[in-house]
Design a protein around this motif. Sequence first.
Motif, mmCIF file in Angstrom:
data_model
loop_
_atom_site.group_PDB
_atom_site.id
_atom_site.type_symbol
_atom_site.label_atom_id
_atom_site.label_comp_id
_atom_site.label_asym_id
_atom_site.label_seq_id
_atom_site.Cartn_x
_atom_site.Cartn_y
_atom_site.Cartn_z
ATOM 1 N N ARG A 97 0.812 -1.219 0.000
ATOM 2 C CA ARG A 97 0.000 0.000 0.000
ATOM 3 C C ARG A 97 0.846 1.271 0.000
ATOM 4 N N TRP A 98 2.002 1.189 -0.636
ATOM 5 C CA TRP A 98 2.846 2.380 -0.790
ATOM 6 C C TRP A 98 2.765 2.874 -2.220
ATOM 7 N N ARG A 99 2.671 4.197 -2.375
ATOM 8 C CA ARG A 99 2.590 4.800 -3.703
ATOM 9 C C ARG A 99 3.970 4.868 -4.349
ATOM 10 N N GLY A 115 4.059 0.427 -6.510
ATOM 11 C CA GLY A 115 2.672 0.710 -6.172
ATOM 12 C C GLY A 115 2.051 1.674 -7.162
ATOM 13 N N THR A 116 0.767 1.934 -6.993
ATOM 14 C CA THR A 116 0.042 2.868 -7.852
ATOM 15 C C THR A 116 -0.243 4.143 -7.076
ATOM 16 N N ASP A 117 -0.976 5.030 -7.697
ATOM 17 C CA ASP A 117 -1.335 6.280 -7.024
ATOM 18 C C ASP A 117 -2.371 6.050 -5.936
ATOM 19 N N VAL A 119 -4.192 4.032 -2.739
ATOM 20 C CA VAL A 119 -3.685 3.357 -1.546
ATOM 21 C C VAL A 119 -4.284 1.951 -1.495
ATOM 22 N N GLY A 122 -0.011 -3.195 -4.128
ATOM 23 C CA GLY A 122 1.401 -2.887 -3.923
ATOM 24 C C GLY A 122 2.200 -4.130 -3.555
ATOM 25 N N ASP A 143 1.336 -3.017 -9.873
ATOM 26 C CA ASP A 143 1.245 -3.055 -8.412
ATOM 27 C C ASP A 143 0.936 -4.456 -7.883
#
Length: 318
Positions: A97-99, A115-117, A119, A122, A143
């Motif tokens: 859960r990291w961007r 990760g993605t934008d 939350v 990931g 992700d």
Amino acid sequence: MVEGGVGWVVVVADCVEWVVVGGRQWVVVSVTKIGRDNRSHGFTLRSCPRTRGARKDDGYSLRVASWNVGTLNSKLLEVIDALKRRRIQIACLQETRWRGHRGDERNGYKLLYSGTDGVKNGVGFLVDIELHKNMIEVIRHNDRIMVLRLVLGKELVAVVCAYAPQVGLGDQEKREFWDCLDAVVGAIPREERIVIGGDFNGHIGKDSDGFPSVHGGFGFGDRNEPGKDLLEFVVAHDLGILNSFFRKRESHLITFSSGAHNTQVDYILMRRGDRRWWMDCKVIPGEQVVAQHRLLVADIVLKHKLTNTKMYIRPRIR
């Protein structure tokens, strides 16, 4: 050795092969009985248990883990401490859960994540800093899938971290995940070692019904459709599910526990041709850093020891 009043000399021949019996690796050797008359009296097969860990002449012992951490926010250092205690060298992390896409160094481990934008989802790796110099490539596909390639001794090893969609998500997202993972694994050359650690959100079941070559028969619970998808993927790429090849108590098979709900959804996969190098695979239930998912650990052996020679391969980060 004396048998029936007759002196015998026992001659042990070279190792024939390694086999897995009862969840443990055994070496099959030939034993020749030679009597006082110096005549051979036949051969007998005997099994000798292999000692825990790799012998010096066997090669390099590598400990790999897979762990759905729920989130790395506010618990990264605790996760690293747990890996240190368990002597984990490479950990595949899911649901970080990291961007973004980057790397960082913390307390003796190199963190690499994708990760993605948003939350959610990931994946990432925590790599012992001693192995960081052996990294040659990091590929962040999305992700849910990430690949780390290393040179260990004379071996080229690809470690894949995977996080399959949950049961409630749509079929389109599931197809995209399996299509991507299929392309990633299919692109890895046969001569290259491969280790896949991931949360596949599927139950392969306690028995090997229909999949005896890839399922060792020591699973947990009942099989469901996502578990069948995983088994079919493993068959297609000639892999084996390490969790299922070692007889363990239930607490060392369950990878997800929430109240009275216990399941097995996390797995470590390797090529079936490397089966002789699988030493052990089990769940470590004692870590309290993550509330629901448990740490899954595999001990494997590479043929050649690590060398201290300087690598002349230019690292690439994608």
